[in-house]
Scaffold this motif. Structure first.
Motif, PDB file in Angstrom:
ATOM      1  N   UNK A  10       0.836  -1.197   0.000  1.00  0.00           N
ATOM      2  CA  UNK A  10       0.000   0.000   0.000  1.00  0.00           C
ATOM      3  C   UNK A  10       0.865   1.239   0.000  1.00  0.00           C
ATOM      4  N   UNK A  11       0.587   2.143  -0.864  1.00  0.00           N
ATOM      5  CA  UNK A  11       1.313   3.418  -0.882  1.00  0.00           C
ATOM      6  C   UNK A  11       0.704   4.320   0.179  1.00  0.00           C
ATOM      7  N   UNK A  12       1.540   5.070   0.901  1.00  0.00           N
ATOM      8  CA  UNK A  12       1.001   5.912   1.980  1.00  0.00           C
ATOM      9  C   UNK A  12      -0.124   6.844   1.550  1.00  0.00           C
ATOM     10  N   UNK A  13      -0.006   7.467   0.396  1.00  0.00           N
ATOM     11  CA  UNK A  13      -1.066   8.364  -0.070  1.00  0.00           C
ATOM     12  C   UNK A  13      -2.363   7.624  -0.330  1.00  0.00           C
ATOM     13  N   UNK A  44      -1.753  -2.296   8.292  1.00  0.00           N
ATOM     14  CA  UNK A  44      -1.391  -0.901   8.008  1.00  0.00           C
ATOM     15  C   UNK A  44      -2.653  -0.060   7.834  1.00  0.00           C
ATOM     16  N   UNK A  45      -3.613  -0.604   7.129  1.00  0.00           N
ATOM     17  CA  UNK A  45      -4.853   0.118   6.880  1.00  0.00           C
ATOM     18  C   UNK A  45      -5.656   0.301   8.167  1.00  0.00           C
ATOM     19  N   UNK A  46      -5.659  -0.717   9.019  1.00  0.00           N
ATOM     20  CA  UNK A  46      -6.368  -0.613  10.310  1.00  0.00           C
ATOM     21  C   UNK A  46      -5.804   0.558  11.110  1.00  0.00           C
ATOM     22  N   UNK A  47      -4.487   0.687  11.131  1.00  0.00           N
ATOM     23  CA  UNK A  47      -3.847   1.803  11.831  1.00  0.00           C
ATOM     24  C   UNK A  47      -4.266   3.130  11.216  1.00  0.00           C
ATOM     25  N   UNK A  48      -4.255   3.204   9.878  1.00  0.00           N
ATOM     26  CA  UNK A  48      -4.605   4.446   9.198  1.00  0.00           C
ATOM     27  C   UNK A  48      -6.061   4.828   9.443  1.00  0.00           C
ATOM     28  N   UNK A  49      -6.969   3.852   9.431  1.00  0.00           N
ATOM     29  CA  UNK A  49      -8.395   4.121   9.676  1.00  0.00           C
ATOM     30  C   UNK A  49      -8.578   4.639  11.101  1.00  0.00           C
ATOM     31  N   UNK A  50      -7.931   4.002  12.047  1.00  0.00           N
ATOM     32  CA  UNK A  50      -8.033   4.418  13.451  1.00  0.00           C
ATOM     33  C   UNK A  50      -7.457   5.820  13.644  1.00  0.00           C
TER      34      UNK A  50
END
Length: 109
Positions: A10-13, A44-50
């Motif tokens: 996954x790209x950060x953006x 990674x996505x779970x962290x970003x969503x939170x």
């Protein structure tokens, strides 16, 4: 929404956009049989969503199952691995219609 590739993850953006705007994430077809990489991407996505202040339990994650003919035990294992990785939805990708009956039996039996 989708984003990233098997090679880059996954790209950060893309992850930021998905985490802040989308109702869920759909895996690249290239991740279909690579549950460890997919699980890392879901984490990674779970962290970003939170971090975006959103409710992870309301966020869907779609994985894909690309079945190999004649291997129903492997289909069930792969579906279970995606569930354990955090997948909430499963898409079965097949161009071989003869797989549909055995695949349904393996996943529901």
């Amino acid at each position: 929404m989708g984003g990233g590739t098997l090679r880059t993850g996954g790209r950060p953006g893309a992850l930021h956009r998905i985490a802040t705007l989308a109702d869920g994430f759909t895996m690249s077809g290239l991740l279909a049989n690579r549950t460890r990489r997919g699980a890392a991407l879901i984490a990674e996505l779970r962290t970003a969503v939170t971090e975006a202040g959103r409710d992870w339990s309301a966020f869907g994650t779609e994985a894909r199952l690309r079945p190999a003919p004649g291997r129903p035990d492997a289909w069930r294992s792969l579906a279970d691995a995606w569930r354990s990785a955090g997948g909430t939805h499963l898409t079965v990708t097949t161009d071989d219609r003869s797989l549909l009956g055995p695949l349904h039996a393996a996943l529901t039996g």
